[in-house]
Scaffold this active site. Structure first.
Site, PDB file in Angstrom:
ATOM      1  N   ASP A  94       0.812  -1.217   0.000  1.00 37.18           N
ATOM      2  CA  ASP A  94       0.000   0.000   0.000  1.00 37.18           C
ATOM      3  C   ASP A  94       0.846   1.269   0.000  1.00 37.18           C
ATOM      4  OD1 ASP A  94       0.649  -0.820   2.654  1.00 37.18           O
ATOM      5  OD2 ASP A  94      -0.829   0.571   3.466  1.00 37.18           O
TER       6      ASP A  94
ATOM      7  N   GLU B 116      10.638  -9.819  -2.258  1.00 42.83           N
ATOM      8  CA  GLU B 116      11.545  -8.668  -2.300  1.00 42.83           C
ATOM      9  C   GLU B 116      13.002  -9.112  -2.356  1.00 42.83           C
ATOM     10  OE1 GLU B 116       8.924  -8.970  -0.417  1.00 42.83           O
ATOM     11  OE2 GLU B 116       7.703  -7.152  -0.609  1.00 42.83           O
TER      12      GLU B 116
ATOM     13  N   HIS C 251       0.840   0.183  10.477  1.00 35.88           N
ATOM     14  CA  HIS C 251       1.196  -1.185  10.114  1.00 35.88           C
ATOM     15  C   HIS C 251       2.542  -1.172   9.377  1.00 35.88           C
ATOM     16  CE1 HIS C 251      -0.700   0.311   6.432  1.00 35.88           C
ATOM     17  NE2 HIS C 251      -0.075  -0.642   5.769  1.00 35.88           N
ATOM     18  N   HIS C 252       3.176  -2.309   9.252  1.00 32.30           N
ATOM     19  CA  HIS C 252       4.518  -2.436   8.677  1.00 32.30           C
ATOM     20  C   HIS C 252       5.552  -1.591   9.436  1.00 32.30           C
ATOM     21  CE1 HIS C 252       2.485  -4.521   5.558  1.00 32.30           C
ATOM     22  NE2 HIS C 252       2.468  -3.608   4.626  1.00 32.30           N
TER      23      HIS C 252
ATOM     24  N   GLY D  25      28.139 -14.244  -1.651  1.00 34.96           N
ATOM     25  CA  GLY D  25      27.883 -15.690  -1.629  1.00 34.96           C
ATOM     26  C   GLY D  25      26.573 -16.121  -0.997  1.00 34.96           C
TER      27      GLY D  25
ATOM     28  N   ASP E 272      20.689 -27.837  -6.353  1.00 32.00           N
ATOM     29  CA  ASP E 272      19.315 -27.964  -5.840  1.00 32.00           C
ATOM     30  C   ASP E 272      19.095 -27.136  -4.575  1.00 32.00           C
ATOM     31  OD1 ASP E 272      21.045 -29.662  -4.462  1.00 32.00           O
ATOM     32  OD2 ASP E 272      19.835 -31.476  -4.735  1.00 32.00           O
TER      33      ASP E 272
ATOM     34  N   ASN F 291      21.544 -33.262  -6.358  1.00 30.85           N
ATOM     35  CA  ASN F 291      22.390 -34.210  -5.625  1.00 30.85           C
ATOM     36  C   ASN F 291      21.927 -34.348  -4.177  1.00 30.85           C
ATOM     37  OD1 ASN F 291      23.240 -31.788  -4.666  1.00 30.85           O
ATOM     38  ND2 ASN F 291      25.291 -31.869  -5.550  1.00 30.85           N
TER      39      ASN F 291
ATOM     40  N   GLY G  15      21.147 -32.311  -1.849  1.00 29.87           N
ATOM     41  CA  GLY G  15      21.496 -31.390  -0.762  1.00 29.87           C
ATOM     42  C   GLY G  15      22.733 -30.580  -1.019  1.00 29.87           C
TER      43      GLY G  15
ATOM     44  N   GLU H 139      28.979 -28.173   1.094  1.00 31.79           N
ATOM     45  CA  GLU H 139      29.105 -28.105   2.558  1.00 31.79           C
ATOM     46  C   GLU H 139      29.630 -29.426   3.129  1.00 31.79           C
ATOM     47  OE1 GLU H 139      28.948 -25.084   3.128  1.00 31.79           O
ATOM     48  OE2 GLU H 139      26.992 -24.402   3.813  1.00 31.79           O
TER      49      GLU H 139
HETATM   50  C1  LIG Z   1      21.826 -17.412   2.244  1.00 27.78           C
HETATM   51  C2  LIG Z   1      22.827 -18.490   2.484  1.00 27.78           C
HETATM   52  N1  LIG Z   1      22.550 -19.466   3.357  1.00 27.78           N
HETATM   53  C3  LIG Z   1      23.434 -20.466   3.555  1.00 27.78           C
HETATM   54  C4  LIG Z   1      24.623 -20.498   2.886  1.00 27.78           C
HETATM   55  C5  LIG Z   1      25.616 -21.617   3.113  1.00 27.78           C
HETATM   56  N2  LIG Z   1      25.770 -22.425   1.907  1.00 27.78           N
HETATM   57  C6  LIG Z   1      26.758 -22.231   1.025  1.00 27.78           C
HETATM   58  S1  LIG Z   1      26.762 -23.331  -0.221  1.00 27.78           S
HETATM   59  C7  LIG Z   1      25.410 -24.121   0.407  1.00 27.78           C
HETATM   60  C8  LIG Z   1      24.875 -25.342  -0.244  1.00 27.78           C
HETATM   61  C9  LIG Z   1      24.655 -25.251  -1.706  1.00 27.78           C
HETATM   62  O1  LIG Z   1      24.101 -26.472  -2.116  1.00 27.78           O
HETATM   63  P1  LIG Z   1      23.691 -26.690  -3.604  1.00 27.78           P
HETATM   64  O2  LIG Z   1      23.189 -25.458  -4.176  1.00 27.78           O
HETATM   65  O3  LIG Z   1      22.788 -27.862  -3.667  1.00 27.78           O
HETATM   66  O4  LIG Z   1      25.085 -26.978  -4.305  1.00 27.78           O
HETATM   67  P2  LIG Z   1      25.883 -28.356  -4.441  1.00 27.78           P
HETATM   68  O5  LIG Z   1      27.202 -28.148  -3.742  1.00 27.78           O
HETATM   69  O6  LIG Z   1      25.086 -29.447  -3.825  1.00 27.78           O
HETATM   70  O7  LIG Z   1      26.079 -28.542  -5.912  1.00 27.78           O
HETATM   71  C10 LIG Z   1      24.978 -23.509   1.579  1.00 27.78           C
HETATM   72  C11 LIG Z   1      23.826 -23.972   2.371  1.00 27.78           C
HETATM   73  C12 LIG Z   1      24.877 -19.433   1.992  1.00 27.78           C
HETATM   74  N3  LIG Z   1      25.998 -19.351   1.290  1.00 27.78           N
HETATM   75  N4  LIG Z   1      23.947 -18.477   1.787  1.00 27.78           N
HETATM   76 MG   LIG Z   2      23.087 -29.800  -4.142  1.00 26.15          MG
END
Ligand SMILES: Cc1ncc(C[n+]2csc(CCOP(=O)(O)OP(=O)(O)O)c2C)c(N)n1
Ligand SMILES: [Mg+2]
Length: 570
Positions: free
Chosen positions: A33, A56, A119-120, A412, A439, A466, A468, A472
């Site tokens: 709004d 956003e 609000h907000h 990043g 993913d 993959n 996850g 990491e």
């Molecule tokens: C906003 C944010 N949250 C958490 C992280 C930590 N982080 C860096 S890489 C990553 C995982 C990426 O996984 P994916 O995109 O599936 O790549 P893959 O290595 O599996 O190919 C995470 C959680 C980050 N960099 N930014």
């Molecule tokens: Mg992945």
């Protein structure tokens, strides 16, 4: 008010006019709004095209991507709830030196003057908290009023563009329709010219050092692209016949087919020939090099003593610090001042990676085969995206001419690439856009795929499924469930987001599947979901994660326990 010719305009319309004059053709964002009145002015005046986002955060990323290709971008959010969702993207634009204007439709001046709880807000009659938050992550911020709008709008737009940093502007919702007297002359985006004496002596000092050296080199960081100085750098390198290396954030800023291109520098993690060029010479010109873990090989960089540091608006040469000099002018003057060298002709560029050969197309797709095959898919002029993850492998690509790489190496924030992709598609629809994303990163901002489909964008999306956060797992938690994510039917999303979609989707599990997907014509959006093992990753990515864990957790950290880290296969 300036003394030149003027006219009357509504504050919101003047803002839109100034954005248009500054080359901003689209406005991203989410309505609320407190900014609907500005959006109505956008509709009524026909200035700027509206590109609504799903959130956003995504809007801030889209604006960032747009600005990287267009030179400047703007998006609008509503008071606090929108702004605080966008603040990650704005902070990222600060870290990555991207000029983005965040326009926050904010609570009316009437409410501010009377201390009315709205609000907000926090509901306590306060009104400065969010301005204060954005002050921490922008080069400039202001709340517009009828008496400061003319000066503040120009100041914020010019600051963003000149400093290549984000700015934050609050437009109280009850002033957009007020008439003010505004200048007739258009806004001109230009850097302030250099101080003539400083420019002369700075260029002379740099030229003298470069000419006296026997093996000089240039190291280029991303500001070279922000300040549009890549052509001058290549001209200088060609005139002096000296190697030019780039940092990861500046990948593709220097054409990788340029004969003096020397690779991506990342401290001792670089190729030996790149290390020799950057560290082994007797004079290094750094263009805004910012040493962080990811550009210094985890602080193993060792640049020659007395490296010359040229930045957007200042230069260090030995003991001397030159102010009031701008990067392009400095480079131009140095080019004019140095002699043409003929004694150091470029070696032929190293041969690209060997063509992929696959004994068995039906074998399960591996990361090695995937990236090797994708190298051959690249074309001149492509815009390539990577997010955090094993898709960092694209930094190992040998890129054809005129490619652009969009990544957020310093900030990043996962998910950035998906939002930013919408922005570059909007800024440069004639180019081919390739997104390489994992993913986990995709799940953060996946909805923005629907906006790309809605606007008939045609990127090629390479998603690695993959299960996850593989990158990491190289830090910690090789098999822990905290690095697992829910399994989505990724390739079905185009149809979910656009039920009558013509987008083509593929789930690839073998090299042969991948071949088939890559031969799909790119006249619609192409979505390629590649299923791969959670413990398969490019060796460079694993090594960097392993090193990162040592830095992050220290000698007493848990990373040395048996089996807790994904390690490179020996
Ligand atoms: C906003 C944010 N949250 C958490 C992280 C930590 N982080 C860096 S890489 C990553 C995982 C990426 O996984 P994916 O995109 O599936 O790549 P893959 O290595 O599996 O190919 C995470 C959680 C980050 N960099 N930014
Ligand atoms: Mg992945």
């Amino acid at each position: 008010m300036s003394t030149g010719p003027s006219r009357w305009m509504k504050i919101g319309e003047f803002l839109l006019r100034r954005l248009e004059e500054a080359g901003v053709g689209h406005l991203f964002g989410v309505p609320g709004d407190f900014n609907l009145e500005l959006l109505q002015q956008l509709e009524d005046t026909g200035r700027l095209r509206w590109v609504g986002n799903c959130s956003e955060l995504n809007a801030s990323y889209a604006a960032d991507g747009y600005a990287r290709l267009n030179g400047l971008a703007a998006f609008t959010v509503t008071n606090a709830v929108g702004a605080m969702s966008a603040i990650n993207g704005i902070a990222g634009a600060y870290a990555e030196h991207v000029p983005v204007i965040c326009i926050c439709g904010s609570i009316p001046l009437r409410s501010i003057e009377r201390g009315l709880g709205m609000h907000h807000t926090m509901g306590d009659g306060t009104w400065d908290r969010f301005l204060g938050a954005f002050a921490q992550v922008t080069a400039a911020h202001a709340r517009l009023t009828p008496y400061n709008a003319v000066t503040e709008i120009d100041r914020l737009i010019l600051t963003a563009w000149r400093e290549k940093l984000p700015v934050y502007m609050e437009l109280p919702s009850d002033i957009a329709y007020l008439d003010i007297e505004v200048p007739d002359v258009p806004l001109v985006l230009a850097q302030p010219p250099s101080d003539p004496e400083r420019l002369r002596s700075c260029a002379a000092a740099i030229a003298a050092r470069l000419a006296a050296a026997t093996s000089p080199a240039i190291l280029v960081d991303q500001d070279a692209s922000r300040y549009g100085a890549a052509a001058e750098i290549m001209e200088l390198a060609a005139k002096l016949q000296i190697p030019v290396a780039v940092t990861g954030p500046a990948k593709a800023v220097i054409d990788e087919t340029f004969p003096y291109y020397a690779g991506v520098y990342n401290g001792k993690a670089s190729e030996p020939s790149t290390i020799r060029a950057v560290e082994g010479g007797d004079c290094l010109l750094s263009v805004a090099y910012r040493p962080i873990d990811g550009t210094s090989g985890d602080f193993t960089a060792s640049l020659p003593a007395d490296t010359i540091c040229a930045r957007g608006h200042s230069v260090d040469v030995g003991e001397d610090n030159y102010q009031a000099v701008t990067l392009k002018e400095v480079l131009r003057s140095v080019i004019d001042a140095v002699p043409q060298v003929t004694s150091r002709p470029a070696r032929l560029p190293a041969a690209g990676p060997a063509a992929a050969t696959y004994a068995d197309g039906s074998a399960r797709l591996t990361q090695a085969a995937y990236w090797q095959r994708l190298q051959a898919y690249l074309r001149p002029g492509d815009v390539l995206f990577t997010d955090n993850g094993t898709s960092y492998a694209i930094f190992g690509f040998r890129l054809p001419q005129d490619c652009t790489v969009v990544a957020s190496v310093i900030w990043g924030s996962i998910g950035y690439s998906v939002g930013a992709l919408l922005g570059t598609l909007t800024a440069a629809p004639q180019r081919r856009h390739l997104l390489f994303v994992g993913d986990g990163s995709f799940q953060v901002t996946a909805q923005e795929l629907s906006t790309m489909l809605r606007h008939d964008c045609k990127p090629v999306i390479f998603l690695i499924n993959n299960g996850g956060y593989t990158i990491e797992r190289g830090y910690l938690g090789k098999t822990e469930t905290y690095n697992d994510i829910a399994t989505w039917a990724y390739a079905e999303l185009p149809e979910v987001f656009q039920p009558d979609t013509t987008a083509q989707s593929f789930v690839v599990k073998t090299v042969a599947d991948l071949e088939k997907a890559l031969s799909a014509p790119n006249d619609t959006l192409v979505f390629i979901e590649a299923v791969m093992d959670p413990h398969d990753a490019p060796a460079a990515v694993i090594r960097s994660s392993n090193k990162g864990a040592d830095l992050d957790y220290g000698p007493r950290g848990p990373q040395h326990r048996d089996g807790v880290q994904l390690r490179p296969a020996i």
